[in-house]
Motif scaffolding. Sequence first.
Motif, PDB file in Angstrom:
ATOM      1  N   MET A   2     -10.098   8.775  -5.248  1.00 21.08           N
ATOM      2  CA  MET A   2      -9.118   7.724  -5.491  1.00 21.08           C
ATOM      3  C   MET A   2      -8.816   7.672  -6.974  1.00 21.08           C
ATOM      4  O   MET A   2      -9.722   7.636  -7.807  1.00 21.08           O
ATOM      5  CB  MET A   2      -9.665   6.381  -5.028  1.00 21.08           C
ATOM      6  N   ILE A  70      -2.724   4.058  -5.959  1.00 22.05           N
ATOM      7  CA  ILE A  70      -3.907   4.709  -5.417  1.00 22.05           C
ATOM      8  C   ILE A  70      -3.456   5.821  -4.486  1.00 22.05           C
ATOM      9  O   ILE A  70      -2.949   5.556  -3.383  1.00 22.05           O
ATOM     10  CB  ILE A  70      -4.795   3.707  -4.659  1.00 22.05           C
ATOM     11  N   MET A 108      -8.269  -3.007   0.765  1.00 26.40           N
ATOM     12  CA  MET A 108      -9.329  -2.036   0.510  1.00 26.40           C
ATOM     13  C   MET A 108     -10.330  -2.590  -0.490  1.00 26.40           C
ATOM     14  O   MET A 108      -9.966  -3.303  -1.433  1.00 26.40           O
ATOM     15  CB  MET A 108      -8.752  -0.719  -0.026  1.00 26.40           C
ATOM     16  N   ASP A 110     -13.160  -0.772  -2.930  1.00 28.25           N
ATOM     17  CA  ASP A 110     -13.572   0.577  -3.319  1.00 28.25           C
ATOM     18  C   ASP A 110     -15.037   0.655  -3.735  1.00 28.25           C
ATOM     19  O   ASP A 110     -15.602   1.754  -3.833  1.00 28.25           O
ATOM     20  CB  ASP A 110     -12.667   1.144  -4.412  1.00 28.25           C
ATOM     21  N   LYS A 111     -15.661  -0.494  -3.977  1.00 29.17           N
ATOM     22  CA  LYS A 111     -17.077  -0.530  -4.314  1.00 29.17           C
ATOM     23  C   LYS A 111     -17.619  -1.895  -3.916  1.00 29.17           C
ATOM     24  O   LYS A 111     -17.167  -2.921  -4.416  1.00 29.17           O
ATOM     25  CB  LYS A 111     -17.294  -0.288  -5.808  1.00 29.17           C
ATOM     26  N   GLY A 166     -13.524   2.332   0.313  1.00 29.72           N
ATOM     27  CA  GLY A 166     -12.636   3.329  -0.258  1.00 29.72           C
ATOM     28  C   GLY A 166     -11.517   3.765   0.647  1.00 29.72           C
ATOM     29  O   GLY A 166     -10.757   4.683   0.307  1.00 29.72           O
ATOM     30  N   GLU A 167     -11.393   3.136   1.833  1.00 37.12           N
ATOM     31  CA  GLU A 167     -10.301   3.454   2.753  1.00 37.12           C
ATOM     32  C   GLU A 167      -9.524   2.183   3.091  1.00 37.12           C
ATOM     33  O   GLU A 167     -10.093   1.093   3.124  1.00 37.12           O
ATOM     34  CB  GLU A 167     -10.839   4.090   4.040  1.00 37.12           C
ATOM     35  N   TYR A 229      -8.105  -4.733  -3.264  1.00 33.63           N
ATOM     36  CA  TYR A 229      -6.794  -4.103  -3.359  1.00 33.63           C
ATOM     37  C   TYR A 229      -5.978  -4.475  -2.129  1.00 33.63           C
ATOM     38  O   TYR A 229      -6.466  -4.393  -0.998  1.00 33.63           O
ATOM     39  CB  TYR A 229      -6.934  -2.582  -3.449  1.00 33.63           C
TER      40      TYR A 229
END
Length: 246
Positions: A2, A70, A108, A110-111, A166-167, A229
């Motif tokens: 990403m 992204i 989303m 991502d972490k 992350g998806e 996100y």
Amino acid sequence: MMTHTLLGCSVLLAAVTASAAEFYRLDLSKNNPGDKFVTVDDSGKQRSQRPTWGMWPREKNTAGGEVVEINGVKAIKIAKGLQINSSEWSADVPDAQQSVIYARFKVMIDKLGDKVNGSLTLQQQNGRAAAFVGLVGDFNKPQVVISNGDGKGYVRWIPVAPFKVGEWTVIDLKLDFNNKRSDISVNGSLPLTGNIFRHADAWEGTMWAKAAGDKSYRYDLKADSADLYVSDVEFSAEPFPGAALK
């Protein structure tokens, strides 16, 4: 992998109509990565490119929403610990005066952080809430949960379906204001139906609550313990194509 592309420019977000049934869509097509949507300057004054949007908490020198790209997808990044409040339509909008509405969010994480990572709230401007959606769990078991209330303000979280870090995750909601219930589906999963509104006693069969002084409807996007996100937000009087909700 990403990647985030960050440039600078002014922001423009718009509600556009894509079909007869859809009465709201978050449109990022005219935005550039790096656009700051809601900011607080060094004096503590909030500035927003859209007057109906706000941020909480209002800490100095912060940006509540920044446009990023992204892997070719534009999204709003909400930094950990901040919440964006979006009041986009009112009882003056004829197409939004529905007893049943459908909402779709594409989000989303991502972490992952701790416990509740991000959340969505659908409610009246005065705080009467219909439904909460949370993205919760540790790294080994992240999942989407929905609120099931007692109608008077108390809720408990009900697991719906897992999501992948992350998806993009597509969350579909049906809000039934006659029965004061919400249904939810995640990435096309079997729906979890009949979840009671947090303030079910206040709603009167439409999007507008009883004795509400402010006839505005809003959605809140909160980055609890991780950055959140959001690439798509849509509201419609009919189910979205491909959705499991009817």
